[in-house]
Write a protein that holds these residues in place. Structure first.
Motif, short mmCIF file in Angstrom:
data_model
loop_
_atom_site.label_atom_id
_atom_site.label_comp_id
_atom_site.label_asym_id
_atom_site.label_seq_id
_atom_site.Cartn_x
_atom_site.Cartn_y
_atom_site.Cartn_z
N PHE A 84 -4.17 2.53 9.06
CA PHE A 84 -3.72 2.78 10.42
C PHE A 84 -4.84 3.45 11.23
CE2 PHE A 84 -1.57 5.61 13.49
CZ PHE A 84 -0.86 4.68 14.22
N MET A 85 -5.48 4.44 10.65
CA MET A 85 -6.55 5.16 11.36
C MET A 85 -7.76 4.26 11.60
SD MET A 85 -6.01 8.93 9.58
CE MET A 85 -7.73 9.20 9.46
N ILE A 86 -8.08 3.40 10.65
CA ILE A 86 -9.20 2.46 10.84
C ILE A 86 -8.88 1.48 11.96
CG2 ILE A 86 -10.46 0.54 9.78
CD1 ILE A 86 -10.26 2.13 7.11
N PHE A 87 -7.66 0.93 11.97
CA PHE A 87 -7.28 0.02 13.05
C PHE A 87 -7.36 0.74 14.39
CE2 PHE A 87 -5.00 -2.90 10.02
CZ PHE A 87 -5.70 -4.04 10.37
N GLU A 135 1.99 -3.01 12.65
CA GLU A 135 3.11 -3.41 11.82
C GLU A 135 3.05 -2.70 10.47
OE1 GLU A 135 2.55 -7.64 11.57
OE2 GLU A 135 3.56 -7.98 13.48
N SER A 136 4.09 -1.92 10.15
CA SER A 136 4.14 -1.20 8.89
C SER A 136 5.58 -0.93 8.50
CB SER A 136 3.40 0.14 9.01
OG SER A 136 3.53 0.89 7.82
N ILE A 137 5.82 -0.87 7.19
CA ILE A 137 7.16 -0.49 6.73
C ILE A 137 7.38 1.02 6.86
CG2 ILE A 137 7.36 -2.43 5.14
CD1 ILE A 137 6.96 -0.18 2.90
N TYR A 138 6.28 1.77 7.02
CA TYR A 138 6.39 3.21 7.20
C TYR A 138 6.60 3.50 8.68
CZ TYR A 138 4.51 3.25 2.49
OH TYR A 138 4.31 3.02 1.16
N PRO A 139 7.72 4.12 9.05
CA PRO A 139 8.07 4.31 10.46
C PRO A 139 6.98 5.01 11.28
CG PRO A 139 9.92 4.92 9.06
CD PRO A 139 8.76 4.65 8.15
N GLN A 140 6.28 5.97 10.71
CA GLN A 140 5.28 6.71 11.48
C GLN A 140 4.07 5.85 11.84
OE1 GLN A 140 6.08 7.14 8.28
NE2 GLN A 140 4.49 8.17 7.10
N TYR A 162 0.85 -1.19 0.00
CA TYR A 162 0.00 0.00 0.00
C TYR A 162 0.88 1.24 0.00
CZ TYR A 162 -3.20 -3.54 1.87
OH TYR A 162 -3.92 -4.68 2.07
N ASP A 163 0.42 2.29 -0.69
CA ASP A 163 1.19 3.53 -0.63
C ASP A 163 1.00 4.18 0.74
OD1 ASP A 163 -1.23 5.04 -0.59
OD2 ASP A 163 -1.09 5.51 -2.72
N GLU A 164 1.74 5.23 1.00
CA GLU A 164 1.74 5.85 2.32
C GLU A 164 0.36 6.41 2.71
OE1 GLU A 164 4.46 8.98 4.88
OE2 GLU A 164 5.11 8.34 2.88
N ASN A 165 -0.35 6.98 1.75
CA ASN A 165 -1.67 7.55 2.06
C ASN A 165 -2.68 6.46 2.43
OD1 ASN A 165 -0.97 10.23 1.73
ND2 ASN A 165 -1.39 10.19 -0.47
N TYR A 166 -2.69 5.36 1.67
CA TYR A 166 -3.61 4.28 1.99
C TYR A 166 -3.21 3.59 3.30
CZ TYR A 166 -6.87 0.45 1.42
OH TYR A 166 -7.88 -0.46 1.63
#
Length: 151
Positions: free
Chosen positions: A93-96, A131-136, A84-88
């Motif tokens: 993240f927000m849904i979880f 769990e995400s590859i995006y640090p934020q 998934y791209d960063e926006n999706y």
């Protein structure tokens, strides 16, 4: 935020796990139906990988882990592994974050027999790893204790 409705929760114990044992290594797999709102909780010594929708990856997995002489309920949700791209990923993240209280209510209330045998687990800490590859979005968050999620 969604409201926990006990009648919408189906609980399955995967042998050799029972409503009362084991504690160490006890694993939870929580999935749901978007169309019916039904929640499906599998409790066992292994995760119920066959219940996971691998195209959606919206399950919540948790496990009782001994740490420093106490138990912690350690959960994880899969936000993004790069597909998934960063926006999706931010949306996921927000849904979880929004739905995690419901998921934890389902896990705690679906396993009440365990807490009747081990009431001290009601005060054990709950940690959730997003769990995400995006640090934020890759973070571990303290979610209180099971007692906070009893209904």
């Amino acid at each position: 935020m969604s409201v926990f409705i006990p009648s919408k929760l189906s609980v399955t114990y995967l042998a050799p796990a029972t409503p009362f044992r084991p504690v160490e290594g006890r694993k939870y797999t929580l999935t749901h139906s978007d169309t019916t709102g039904q929640l499906f909780l599998s409790i066992g010594c292994n995760y119920n990988y066959s219940a996971i929708n691998y195209s959606m990856r919206d399950e919540v997995l948790a496990e009782w882990i001994p740490q420093l002489g106490e138990y912690s309920l350690c959960a994880r949700v899969y936000v993004s592994g790069g597909e998934y791209d960063e926006n999706y990923t931010k949306v996921r993240f927000m849904i979880f974050q929004k739905e995690l209280n419901l998921a934890l209510q389902a896990m705690v209330n679906g396993d009440q027999a365990l807490y009747s045998n081990f009431p001290w687990l009601l005060d054990a800490p709950i940690y959730v790893h997003f769990e995400s590859i995006y640090p934020q979005f890759n973070q571990v968050v303290f979610y209180g204790t099971p007692r906070n999620f009893l209904v």
